[in-house]
Scaffold this active site. Structure first.
Site, PDB file in Angstrom:
ATOM      1  CE  LYS A  10      -2.270   1.701   3.675  1.00  0.00           C
ATOM      2  NZ  LYS A  10      -2.084   3.168   3.652  1.00  0.00           N
ATOM      3  CG  ASP A  66      -4.792   4.427   1.747  1.00  0.00           C
ATOM      4  OD1 ASP A  66      -5.954   4.827   1.589  1.00  0.00           O
ATOM      5  OD2 ASP A  66      -4.242   4.321   2.861  1.00  0.00           O
ATOM      6  CE  LYS A 107      -7.248   6.644   4.467  1.00  0.00           C
ATOM      7  NZ  LYS A 107      -5.885   6.158   4.288  1.00  0.00           N
ATOM      8  CG  ASP A 112     -12.508  18.172  -4.413  1.00  0.00           C
ATOM      9  OD1 ASP A 112     -13.486  18.925  -4.577  1.00  0.00           O
ATOM     10  OD2 ASP A 112     -11.340  18.585  -4.336  1.00  0.00           O
ATOM     11  CB  THR A 142      -9.126   1.483  11.605  1.00  0.00           C
ATOM     12  OG1 THR A 142      -8.068   2.008  10.805  1.00  0.00           O
ATOM     13  CG2 THR A 142      -9.885   0.468  10.814  1.00  0.00           C
ATOM     14  NE  ARG A 149       1.461   2.645  12.989  1.00  0.00           N
ATOM     15  CZ  ARG A 149       0.565   3.515  13.424  1.00  0.00           C
ATOM     16  NH1 ARG A 149       0.957   4.533  14.176  1.00  0.00           N
ATOM     17  NH2 ARG A 149      -0.702   3.381  13.103  1.00  0.00           N
TER      18      ARG A 149
HETATM   19  O1  C5P Z   1       0.716   0.997  10.950  1.00  0.00           O
HETATM   20  P1  C5P Z   1      -0.700   0.542  10.757  1.00  0.00           P
HETATM   21  O2  C5P Z   1      -0.837  -0.965  10.617  1.00  0.00           O
HETATM   22  O3  C5P Z   1      -1.640   1.116  11.799  1.00  0.00           O
HETATM   23  O4  C5P Z   1      -1.092   1.152   9.344  1.00  0.00           O
HETATM   24  C1  C5P Z   1      -2.390   1.127   8.834  1.00  0.00           C
HETATM   25  C2  C5P Z   1      -2.392   1.745   7.469  1.00  0.00           C
HETATM   26  O5  C5P Z   1      -3.716   1.691   6.962  1.00  0.00           O
HETATM   27  C3  C5P Z   1      -1.977   3.201   7.425  1.00  0.00           C
HETATM   28  O6  C5P Z   1      -1.235   3.370   6.230  1.00  0.00           O
HETATM   29  C4  C5P Z   1      -3.271   3.974   7.364  1.00  0.00           C
HETATM   30  O7  C5P Z   1      -3.150   5.136   6.583  1.00  0.00           O
HETATM   31  C5  C5P Z   1      -4.185   2.987   6.645  1.00  0.00           C
HETATM   32  N1  C5P Z   1      -5.619   3.117   6.938  1.00  0.00           N
HETATM   33  C6  C5P Z   1      -6.150   3.003   8.199  1.00  0.00           C
HETATM   34  N2  C5P Z   1      -7.503   3.130   8.404  1.00  0.00           N
HETATM   35  C7  C5P Z   1      -8.317   3.360   7.371  1.00  0.00           C
HETATM   36  C8  C5P Z   1      -7.789   3.467   6.084  1.00  0.00           C
HETATM   37  C9  C5P Z   1      -6.415   3.328   5.890  1.00  0.00           C
HETATM   38  O8  C5P Z   1      -5.400   2.768   9.143  1.00  0.00           O
HETATM   39  N3  C5P Z   1      -9.631   3.413   7.549  1.00  0.00           N
END
Ligand code: C5P
Length: 241
Positions: free
Chosen positions: A33, A60, A62, A65, A124, A216
């Site tokens: 991603k 991603d 997002k 607009d 999330t 992460r």
């Molecule tokens: O590090 P982590 O596992 O929390 O990363 C989650 C990834 O998913 C990040 O790149 C974040 O931008 C993306 N994301 C998210 N929640 C969403 C959409 C995308 O955490 N609803």
């Protein structure tokens, strides 16, 4: 052992960090991603490079607009060759419909593959108190995520991004062909960081997720390859609801 259901989030701002992680993860990870941090600092060359390495890309960014602007933006992004693009469902039915119709028409016109288009429901990272702060009134966050998923499906989108905790209800309402992509994945022992509605990899898949987005817990692990392999092992024999 590769499994396309694992999407690793490349939340870096340097191309060299991307190359290091991809080399480290090797053939075990095929889907990546690219989010706003990386795309805004390194641009489209990252997407081209990942495709040259035979990787799949979820771009991603997002988008949110007015319908015409989002439709044009998506058509520009499609030319980079990403496999999945996304918009915010709160941009509304017309915005989502304009996006998917334009993508399909433009892919037909240019004779290039049309990426999947999915919509963010509720981030999330949000918990119920963040949600209440938005001032939508007395609406339950989970119900709202489900409502936005149904709106996205009605607009013709291929799927949604949702928390694993909403995946089951979305799967039941939207059927087996609707894609559900779940960030907020935390294997046992990893930090929650800024996420709120998190779950185990296996729980997300059992509840209907097609793709797990993991950042992460892999990127910051002492041994990223082992962290990815642990997730792949955990979901190996797990199927959807
Ligand atoms: O590090 P982590 O596992 O929390 O990363 C989650 C990834 O998913 C990040 O790149 C974040 O931008 C993306 N994301 C998210 N929640 C969403 C959409 C995308 O955490 N609803």
């Amino acid at each position: 052992m590769s499994d396309e259901r694992l999407i690793v989030a490349l939340d870096f701002n340097k191309f060299s960090d991307v190359k290091n992680l991809i080399n480290e993860l090797g053939d075990d990870v095929v889907f990546y991603k690219v989010g706003m941090e990386l795309f805004y600092s390194e641009g489209e060359k990252v997407v081209y490079w990942l495709k040259e390495q035979n990787k799949k890309v979820f771009l991603d960014l997002k988008l949110c607009d007015i319908p015409n602007t989002v439709a044009g933006g998506l058509c520009s992004l499609m030319k980079l060759g990403a496999d999945i693009l996304n918009v915010h469902a709160v941009g509304g039915f017309e915005m989502m419909e304009a996006g998917i119709l334009s993508l399909r028409a433009e892919s037909e016109r240019l004779q290039i593959p049309c990426p999947k288009l999915i919509a963010i429901t509720v981030l999330t990272s949000m918990d119920q108190s963040d949600w209440d702060g938005l001032g939508y009134g007395n609406i339950d966050m989970t119900q709202q995520a489900l409502h936005l998923a149904k709106l996205a499906q009605f607009a013709g989108l291929d799927g949604v991004v949702s928390s694993p905790q909403e995946a089951k209800a979305i799967r039941q309402e939207c059927g087996k062909d609707f894609l559900i992509v779940t960030p907020g994945i935390r294997p046992i022992g990893s930090d929650i960081d800024d996420q709120s509605r998190v779950s185990l990899p296996s729980y997300a898949i059992e509840n209907g997720s097609n793709y797990l987005v993991v950042g992460r817990p892999i990127r910051s692990a002492e041994n990223p390859l082992q962290a990815a392999r642990n997730i792949l092992e955990e979901i190996k024999n797990v199927g959807n609801v």
